[in-house]
Scaffold this motif. Structure first.
Motif, mmCIF file in Angstrom:
data_model
loop_
_atom_site.group_PDB
_atom_site.id
_atom_site.type_symbol
_atom_site.label_atom_id
_atom_site.label_comp_id
_atom_site.label_asym_id
_atom_site.label_seq_id
_atom_site.Cartn_x
_atom_site.Cartn_y
_atom_site.Cartn_z
ATOM 1 N N SER A 39 14.728 35.296 13.076
ATOM 2 C CA SER A 39 13.524 34.541 13.442
ATOM 3 C C SER A 39 12.395 34.794 12.448
ATOM 4 O O SER A 39 11.645 33.875 12.102
ATOM 5 N N ASP A 46 9.234 28.345 7.811
ATOM 6 C CA ASP A 46 8.387 27.441 8.595
ATOM 7 C C ASP A 46 7.518 28.294 9.512
ATOM 8 O O ASP A 46 8.034 28.967 10.420
ATOM 9 N N LYS A 48 5.823 27.839 12.055
ATOM 10 C CA LYS A 48 5.901 27.584 13.493
ATOM 11 C C LYS A 48 6.930 28.471 14.181
ATOM 12 O O LYS A 48 6.870 28.671 15.387
ATOM 13 N N HIS A 49 7.889 28.993 13.429
ATOM 14 C CA HIS A 49 8.964 29.790 14.016
ATOM 15 C C HIS A 49 8.710 31.295 13.901
ATOM 16 O O HIS A 49 9.624 32.080 14.141
ATOM 17 N N GLU A 56 10.368 34.665 24.754
ATOM 18 C CA GLU A 56 10.987 33.395 25.110
ATOM 19 C C GLU A 56 12.408 33.637 25.606
ATOM 20 O O GLU A 56 12.999 34.700 25.356
ATOM 21 N N GLN A 60 16.156 29.118 24.713
ATOM 22 C CA GLN A 60 15.086 28.525 23.909
ATOM 23 C C GLN A 60 15.137 29.014 22.464
ATOM 24 O O GLN A 60 14.946 28.240 21.524
ATOM 25 N N THR A 61 15.423 30.313 22.294
ATOM 26 C CA THR A 61 15.540 30.856 20.935
ATOM 27 C C THR A 61 16.678 30.188 20.181
ATOM 28 O O THR A 61 16.524 29.777 19.021
ATOM 29 N N LYS A 63 18.099 27.266 20.766
ATOM 30 C CA LYS A 63 17.789 25.849 20.515
ATOM 31 C C LYS A 63 16.813 25.699 19.358
ATOM 32 O O LYS A 63 16.980 24.829 18.492
ATOM 33 N N ARG A 64 15.793 26.556 19.318
ATOM 34 C CA ARG A 64 14.811 26.477 18.233
ATOM 35 C C ARG A 64 15.456 26.759 16.876
ATOM 36 O O ARG A 64 15.238 26.027 15.894
ATOM 37 N N MET A 65 16.298 27.793 16.805
ATOM 38 C CA MET A 65 16.949 28.130 15.535
ATOM 39 C C MET A 65 17.933 27.047 15.111
ATOM 40 O O MET A 65 18.024 26.688 13.923
ATOM 41 N N ASN A 67 17.814 23.857 15.827
ATOM 42 C CA ASN A 67 17.065 22.678 15.367
ATOM 43 C C ASN A 67 16.583 22.860 13.931
ATOM 44 O O ASN A 67 16.727 21.962 13.094
ATOM 45 N N LEU A 68 16.029 24.034 13.622
ATOM 46 C CA LEU A 68 15.538 24.260 12.260
ATOM 47 C C LEU A 68 16.685 24.324 11.260
ATOM 48 O O LEU A 68 16.574 23.796 10.146
#
Length: 676
Positions: A39, A46, A48-49, A56, A60-61, A63-65, A67-68
């Protein structure tokens, strides 16, 4: 694999990470620490990450990773089944999954930063086709695509300007040259103004030209307002037609509905409402009550000082440190059965959250549907008031939609043509205005030259000639008898014009040379202006780059400052724990019995002995109770029987007394009758 780990450790030990890892310490990282490290690397690419994954949920972690990584175009090795294993490994923090991702990210960090920056503006938002049928949505989507294309072009120009690399000395020389040219042009404009001031009624002419320009602008704005109102009227008619079509569809659905479908809908509504009543709303009420309780508790407490806050922070730090130690111990004592249960619990929590989310979506959709139904009722009432036509059938509606699509395409095509024609009209209008201004300037220059050469009035004479010619044509149409007089006058005027032309021939030659010089100067001015614009754009680019660099350094400084404070807090916590451990060890090894009694170990040992003695006494008491339980129950039963027997005797005695009293009363009554 060893080379890969060596490369990862080297990159992590450099700027901006500075982790100070060795191969052994990096290989011994736990899954949670690996996920946090991944992370952090993604946050460097980025911003934002750059988050703490402990704040979290695991899904969610992941999914966020994911997506990026998808935006950065990372392709995990293997087939579809391997992809599912890759997702699972990313959730659990598997080394076999995270190490290749780190190696790929650290190899091309600068390139990925650029890609992540561009993805914020170039990842297209997909709009469903049915929404694009609306003109407003389609127009906004078109503007969105045009802005995206403009951003692409600007970014390309920015990159080209970066590559070109204009030197500062050349830019300064160009700026100084442009300033000199600007001063020269200003002086020339002043001279021209002085020449214009000699012309009669020049202020009035300027005022008339200004009023003409304002009226033209006002005319353009009125035309634009007219077009906007027409488009708004068209959109309102389209919305009315859509509302009528929706009303007819709803009426058709209600007419064709069956009892089975209605029962099914009612069952679904009942299930949804029961879920809301039994699960969702009580849970929300409980959470609200809990939050209200805590808020009331906080409000009831007295105001806290800075010392109290410091004490609470230290206590929180101690509790967090203990929690971290317990988590590490639990992870060290990893058991497969616990992992299975945790996986099931995680899946159950995910399913419950999905269920809650779907219920909220369903509730929002129902609210939206009710609002749309109200709007539909309003539209239908408005259509009825306006005496609108009947609602179309399904086939007629399909034909209408196809016809509307073709008309929409034709309309967009014509609108583009109108926009092009409007733009061309504006350019031509501007060109006409420039030519008119240039003509007026040249006319004024010509008058000044005529006065200088001593032949003033030539242009005025020419204008008079044109005016007289116009009057002549009118007089020829109205009065033919004056033709001879007018012809003589024209001959005289022509002779005068010929004389003036002969006298002005050398002046006209000189004027041509001046026009050529003016054209050359205008062209040179345009070239210098282009150079100035390019130079200004380069300087603006450099300034924005420096601002971005300063912003990045400020963010890095803030991050380092927060890390410094966090490390200081951890250091303070560890010092407190170390001091407590030293005091405990000192009290434990002290020869003084009083000091040894103060040790926590001795206190807990004494409490354990007391509790053991108490447990032994309670077990003995339990044994005695168990042994005497049977006889005591038997004795209690005998006493209950005895109590019932005595109660029965008491009732019999009371009845006997009542009967004796009644007999006595009867006897006394008989005696009285005998006496009478």
């Amino acid at each position: 694999m060893g080379d890969q780990m060596q490369f990862i450790v080297e990159k992590l030990n450099e700027e901006p990470f500075r982790k100070n890892y060795s191969l052994i310490s990096f290989d011994s990282l736990e899954s949670l620490q690996l996920l946090q490290l991944l992370s952090d690397v993604l946050g460097e690419i980025d911003p934002k990450h750059a988050v703490d994954i402990r704040e979290e949920l695991p899904e969610q972690t992941a999914k966020r990773m994911l997506n990026l990584l998808g935006i950065l175009k990372y392709k995990p090795p293997g087939t579809v089944s391997d992809l599912s294993a890759f997702r699972q490994g990313l959730v659990t923090g598997s080394k076999s999954v995270i190490h290749p991702v780190l190696h790929w990210l650290l190899q091309r960090t600068n390139e990925l930063k650029k890609r992540a920056y561009l993805a914020r503006f170039l990842v297209k938002l997909e709009v469903p086709a049915e929404f694009l049928q609306d003109d407003t949505v389609a127009e906004f989507n078109k503007q969105y695509e045009e802005l995206m294309e403009a951003f692409k072009n600007l970014h390309k120009e920015h990159e080209q300007l970066k590559i070109s690399g204009l030197s500062t000395a050349e830019i300064r020389r160009d700026i100084s040259a442009m300033e000199e040219e600007k001063d020269q042009l200003a002086k020339r404009v002043e001279r021209l103004k002085k020449r214009v001031e000699t012309v009669q009624n020049h202020q009035r002419m300027l005022e008339i030209a200004r009023q003409l320009r304002l009226e033209k602008e006002r005319e353009e704005s009125l035309v634009q307002q007219k077009q906007e109102q027409k488009s708004q009227l068209f959109h309102a008619e389209q919305r009315l037609q859509r509302a009528q079509v929706q009303l007819k569809e709803m009426q058709h659905v209600v007419a064709d509905s069956k009892p089975e479908s209605l029962m099914k809908k009612l069952e679904e509504e009942i299930n949804f409402n029961s879920y809301l009543v039994t699960e969702k709303i009580p849970r929300e009420m409980e959470s609200k009550k809990t939050s209200v309780y805590f808020l009331q508790k906080v409000a009831a407490e007295p105001a806290m000082t800075q010392a109290d806050l410091t004490a609470l922070e230290s206590e929180i730090n101690e509790v967090n440190a203990q929690m971290n130690q317990l988590i590490e111990k639990r992870m060290m004592k990893y058991e497969p059965t616990d992992s299975k249960f945790s996986m099931y619990r995680q899946q159950a929590s995910i399913i419950s959250r999905k269920k809650e989310a779907k219920a909220e979506e369903l509730q929002a959709a129902k609210e939206e549907m009710s609002s749309l139904e109200r709007q539909m009722e309003q539209k239908s009432s408005q259509a009825h008031e306006l005496q609108g036509s009947e609602v179309l059938t399904e086939e007629e509606f399909k034909q209408y939609v196809s016809k509307l699509r073709s008309k929409n395409t034709f309309y967009k095509k014509k609108r583009l043509e109108v926009a092009e024609i409007t733009a061309e009209y504006g350019i031509l209008q501007r060109t006409e205005e420039l030519l008119r201004q240039r003509h007026e300037a040249l006319q004024q220059q010509l008058q000044a030259i005529e006065e200088k050469k001593g032949i003033s009035g030539y242009s005025y004479t020419q204008e008079e000639l044109e005016r007289v010619s116009a009057v002549k044509s009118e007089m020829d149409e109205v009065k033919g008898q004056t033709l001879d007089n007018m012809s003589e006058m024209v001959k005289k005027l022509n002779a005068m014009v010929a004389e003036k032309k002969a006298s002005l021939a050398p002046v006209i030659k000189e004027l041509r040379q001046l026009r050529q010089n003016c054209q050359e100067l205008t062209q040179e001015c345009d070239e210098k202006k282009i150079q100035y614009d390019s130079c200004a754009a380069g300087l603006e680019t450099n300034r924005s780059a420096l601002e971005q660099e300063v912003k990045g350094l400020l963010e890095e400084c803030a991050q380092e400052e927060s890390n410094y404070h966090y490390i200081n807090c951890m250091k303070r916590t560890l010092e407190i724990q170390l001091q407590r451990a030293k005091e405990e060890m000192k009290a434990y090894v002290s020869p003084d019995p009083q000091e040894r009694r103060k040790a926590v170990r001795e206190q807990y040992t004494r409490i354990i002995l007391e509790q053991e003695n108490l447990g032994k006494k309670l077990r003995e008491k339990q044994k005695v109770v168990r042994e005497s339980h049977g006889p005591n129950m038997k004795q209690m039963k005998m006493w209950q029987d005895f109590e019932q027997l005595m109660e029965c005797k008491r009732e019999c005695f009371l009845k006997q007394q009542n009967q004796a009293a009644i007999g006595q009363v009867i006897q006394e009554g008989g005696k009285d009758r005998l006496v009478l």
